[in-house]
Design an enzyme around this catalytic site. Structure first.
Site, PDB file in Angstrom:
ATOM      1  N   ASP A 254      -5.187   8.966  10.719  1.00  0.00           N
ATOM      2  CA  ASP A 254      -3.822   8.574  11.069  1.00  0.00           C
ATOM      3  C   ASP A 254      -3.373   9.122  12.407  1.00  0.00           C
ATOM      4  O   ASP A 254      -3.659  10.268  12.760  1.00  0.00           O
ATOM      5  CB  ASP A 254      -2.851   9.032   9.975  1.00  0.00           C
ATOM      6  CG  ASP A 254      -2.985   8.170   8.732  1.00  0.00           C
ATOM      7  OD1 ASP A 254      -2.860   6.940   8.869  1.00  0.00           O
ATOM      8  OD2 ASP A 254      -3.236   8.721   7.647  1.00  0.00           O
TER       9      ASP A 254
ATOM     10  N   GLU B 144       0.865  -1.186   0.000  1.00  0.00           N
ATOM     11  CA  GLU B 144       0.000   0.000   0.000  1.00  0.00           C
ATOM     12  C   GLU B 144       0.895   1.228   0.000  1.00  0.00           C
ATOM     13  O   GLU B 144       1.670   1.420   0.930  1.00  0.00           O
ATOM     14  CB  GLU B 144      -0.805   0.084   1.303  1.00  0.00           C
ATOM     15  CG  GLU B 144      -1.868  -0.942   1.495  1.00  0.00           C
ATOM     16  CD  GLU B 144      -2.560  -0.738   2.854  1.00  0.00           C
ATOM     17  OE1 GLU B 144      -2.441   0.341   3.467  1.00  0.00           O
ATOM     18  OE2 GLU B 144      -3.211  -1.688   3.302  1.00  0.00           O
TER      19      GLU B 144
END
Ligand SMILES: Cc1ncc(COP(=O)(O)O)c(C=O)c1O
Lengths: 422, 265
Positions: B59, B48
């Site tokens: 995140d 990824e």
């Protein structure tokens, strides 16, 4: 006050809830969908629950002081607005000093209804944080406020207010260290603690249902003002003006007038150092459509879709996004959005102080500066209703520096120590 | 090449697949390619490539730090596509992990075309849900790209079914309620979520968020088809004294994780 009546603009051609034409929607992690659905469900049921409504009405009246008056400002009109009749909707007279309390009381009651014990919120100027901390204290909820580190410095007084009210203020030091990063951090908290926590969002941006929920809680501004202006002048105003950060005070006063097509609606965005300088927060006037903080709307972004930092002397307008309903009202031509730069706002700020004995929030001074321009365009006798969204107590330091009243302050517009120094 | 190819191979070897994440542009565009190639060499089955974004609300601090540095150094969407091209050339299925706005701005059609041309396998989209993905699904389908959406412990069975219906390649199961970052324990919720997800789809189900070492990888491999590791790789780079040190550390971690997914403790 929470109106369950759907406005036609709310539904896109496809008829999806939470869309305003192509704008709005939910661009969020799947992990938040359950909480957003729960909030939407509770809000829908509260909106038609007479017990909820009367509790909210009671708080707005006995705790916040509603209805707020409409004040005709004759001296300001004559000296600063080319003789147009300027009427101020006095949201500055609310408890905690701004319109933010309208939204927060409703959302705090919703939090209790859902059965959660902790609230979080983002804040820029600190007004929404103060309002949230206030409602949390009133209802016995734990309260955590996320605030950009940069903003904790320029709005230090409001940090102290929140702490006095028992809230925890978390300075956010990632990204641009301002409101947009505070929202990111609040969303991260929410994803992690969603079982116990409700996110009391401060404006009409964010994922569905916030743009609708917050609008409906702020609608009361326009509902009251429309009636008050009719009583005072016997007619509807020619124009309604409000400042636009995320857009909650603006949609709050606009909404009751949307069907009155003879009433022009004007949203004034923060022009910072001027739109041409690139240092501004004029999201609709100078931005482009995209996705930020969970909704499609206009935003300030570069060619790769990275958010561009906004700039404004007003922390409450210093946001690179805007509520999706405003994007839609702009696209269909129902409302007009224009920038007001720092200097224009501060001049209007000074004029209102001197002519009327009212110190406005610098955010609201953008609407006053806009009304001056409208006065020149519409001419003598035109009636302009301005949403005075907040009072300027929190801004005394900024204004004193701007006008050179403090030793450490530089010349106006230079390093004022309060605006967008980075 | 769809990521499902790598999952099938892992399945035929009776193990879970190892999925490794790194944002493009950190420590530099070329540096990230070196690290990703080392990860592939050491056993990462699916890559990824993160598209650095200014507002990464899914995140935690580790990935935020790397992404902010990548953006400050000027990493952009074109760099991401170049990174994908370089990694996909190794024959490893390579997806982009991106928040929606950079793709929206680049143009979903143009992005899917350029990604397919670069040899990319598909896109993982953490901040769109299938209900609001009509701007993406048709264009991704037309380029035969994998479309990977997330399911979370809070997802209802109905939403899981809706989500897996829109997935191609694999399904990303978020192990806990929270953001990316290493954790001491993989949440108990993960196994239950994988089981609920499997009831709705034949696609492989990979578990992400919080996995950082071989023991955790082995634990997850017991109940999932894939183990996704991101922050732990980024942490290797943040802690490295030099780019070469980072390449070595990330490669070592990939090797340990790769034996973890084969161990099935
Ligand atoms: C007094 C005042 N007006 C306006 C705003 C801007 O918010 P909105 O555009 O949502 O009304 C703020 C935000 O802090 C504020 O404090």
């Amino acid at each position: 006050m929470v109106s369950s009546t759907r406005h036609p603009q709310q539904d896109s051609p496809a008829g999806r809830p939470g869309r305003f034409g192509p704008y709005g929607g939910r661009y969020v992690p799947e992990a938040l969908i359950a909480a957003l659905d729960e909030l939407d469900r509770e809000y829908q049921s509260a909106a038609v629950d007479p017990a909820f409504q009367s509790e909210l009405d009671g708080l707005l009246k006995s705790y916040s002081g509603r209805p707020t008056p409409v004040t005709e400002v004759a001296r300001f009109s004559a000296e600063a607005a080319s003789g147009a009749r300027v009427l101020l909707k006095r949201e500055d007279l609310n408890h905690t000093g701004s319109h933010k309390i309208n939204n927060v009381l409703g959302q705090a009651l919703l939090t209790r209804r859902i059965g959660k014990k902790r609230v979080i919120a983002e804040t820029g100027a600190g007004q929404h944080g103060v309002a949230t901390a206030t409602a949390a204290a009133l209802m016995g909820l734990e309260c955590v406020i996320y605030m950009g580190e940069e903003d904790t410095r320029r709005q230090a007084l409001n940090v102290a207010r929140m702490e006095l009210l028992g809230a925890t203020v978390v300075p956010v030091s990632t990204g641009s260290k301002t409101l947009k990063d505070a929202i990111n951090e609040a969303l991260r908290d929410w994803v992690t603690n969603v079982d116990t926590t409700n996110y009391v969002f401060g404006t009409v941006a964010g994922p569905h249902p916030f743009p609708t929920l917050v609008r409906d809680l702020q609608r009361i501004i326009g509902v009251e003002a429309r009636q008050q202006v009719l009583e005072l002048t016997g007619a509807l105003p020619d124009a309604v003006a409000a400042c636009v950060g995320g857009g909650s005070n603006a949609i709050g006063i606009f909404h009751a007038f949307v069907e009155d097509t003879d009433v022009a609606l004007y949203g004034f965005e923060a022009g910072g150092d001027g739109v041409a300088s690139g240092r501004h927060a004029s999201t609709i006037s100078a931005g482009s459509p995209g996705v930020l903080h969970g909704a499609r709307s206009y935003l300030l972004q570069d060619e790769f879709g990275q958010t561009i930092e906004s700039h404004s002397i007003s922390a409450g307008l210093d946001y690179p996004g805007v509520g999706p309903e405003h994007s839609w009202l702009s696209d269909i031509g129902r409302a007009v959005y224009e920038p007001i730069d720092d200097a224009e706002a501060m001049e209007a700020f000074r004029l209102l102080c001197r002519t009327e004995g009212i110190i406005p929030a610098i955010e609201s001074a953008h609407a006053l500066a806009g009304a001056r321009k409208l006065g020149a365009r519409l001419g003598e006798g035109a009636v302009i209703l301005v949403n005075l969204s907040g009072r300027g107590d929190k801004d005394v330091d900024t204004a004193a520096r701007w006008f050179g009243l403090l030793d450490s302050g530089g010349a106006p517009g230079s390093d004022s120590g309060t605006g967008d120094e980075k | 090449m769809s990521a499902s190819v790598a999952f099938e191979r892992a399945r035929s070897e009776e193990r879970a697949a190892l999925v490794g994440y790194l944002p493009a542009g950190y420590p530099s565009v070329a540096g990230a390619v070196d690290v990703l190639k080392a990860m592939v060499d050491a056993g990462v089955d699916v890559v990824e490539v993160g598209l650095p974004y200014s507002d990464p609300l899914m995140d935690g601090p580790v990935i935020q730090t790397a992404v902010e540095a990548a953006l400050r150094a000027g990493a952009n969407t074109t760099d991401v596509l170049r990174t994908v091209e370089a990694v996909a050339a190794t024959g490893t299925p390579t997806l982009v992990m991106s928040y929606w706005n950079p793709i929206d701005r680049y143009g979903p059609e143009r992005f899917s075309r350029d990604l397919a041309a670069a040899g990319g396998a598909g896109v993982i989209t953490p901040d769109i849900i299938p209900d609001d993905a009509e701007e993406w699904l048709p264009v991704a389908r037309s380029q035969d790209l994998d479309t990977v959406f997330l399911v979370a412990p809070s997802s209802t069975d109905k939403r899981i079914a809706l989500t897996t219906e829109a997935c191609r390649g694999f399904v990303y199961a978020a192990s806990t309620m929270g953001v990316t970052g290493t954790r001491d324990q993989v949440g108990d919720a993960a196994a239950d979520l994988v089981a609920r997800t499997r009831k709705t789809t034949a696609l492989p189900v990979a578990v992400g968020l919080g996995v950082s070492n071989a023991d955790q990888a082995a634990e997850v491999a017991n109940f999932a088809d894939g183990v996704i590791v991101g922050s732990a790789f980024v942490r290797c780079l943040l802690d490295a004294d030099s780019p070469a040190d980072g390449v070595r550390a990330a490669g070592e971690l990939a090797g340990q994780l790769s034996s973890g997914v084969r161990r099935q403790a």
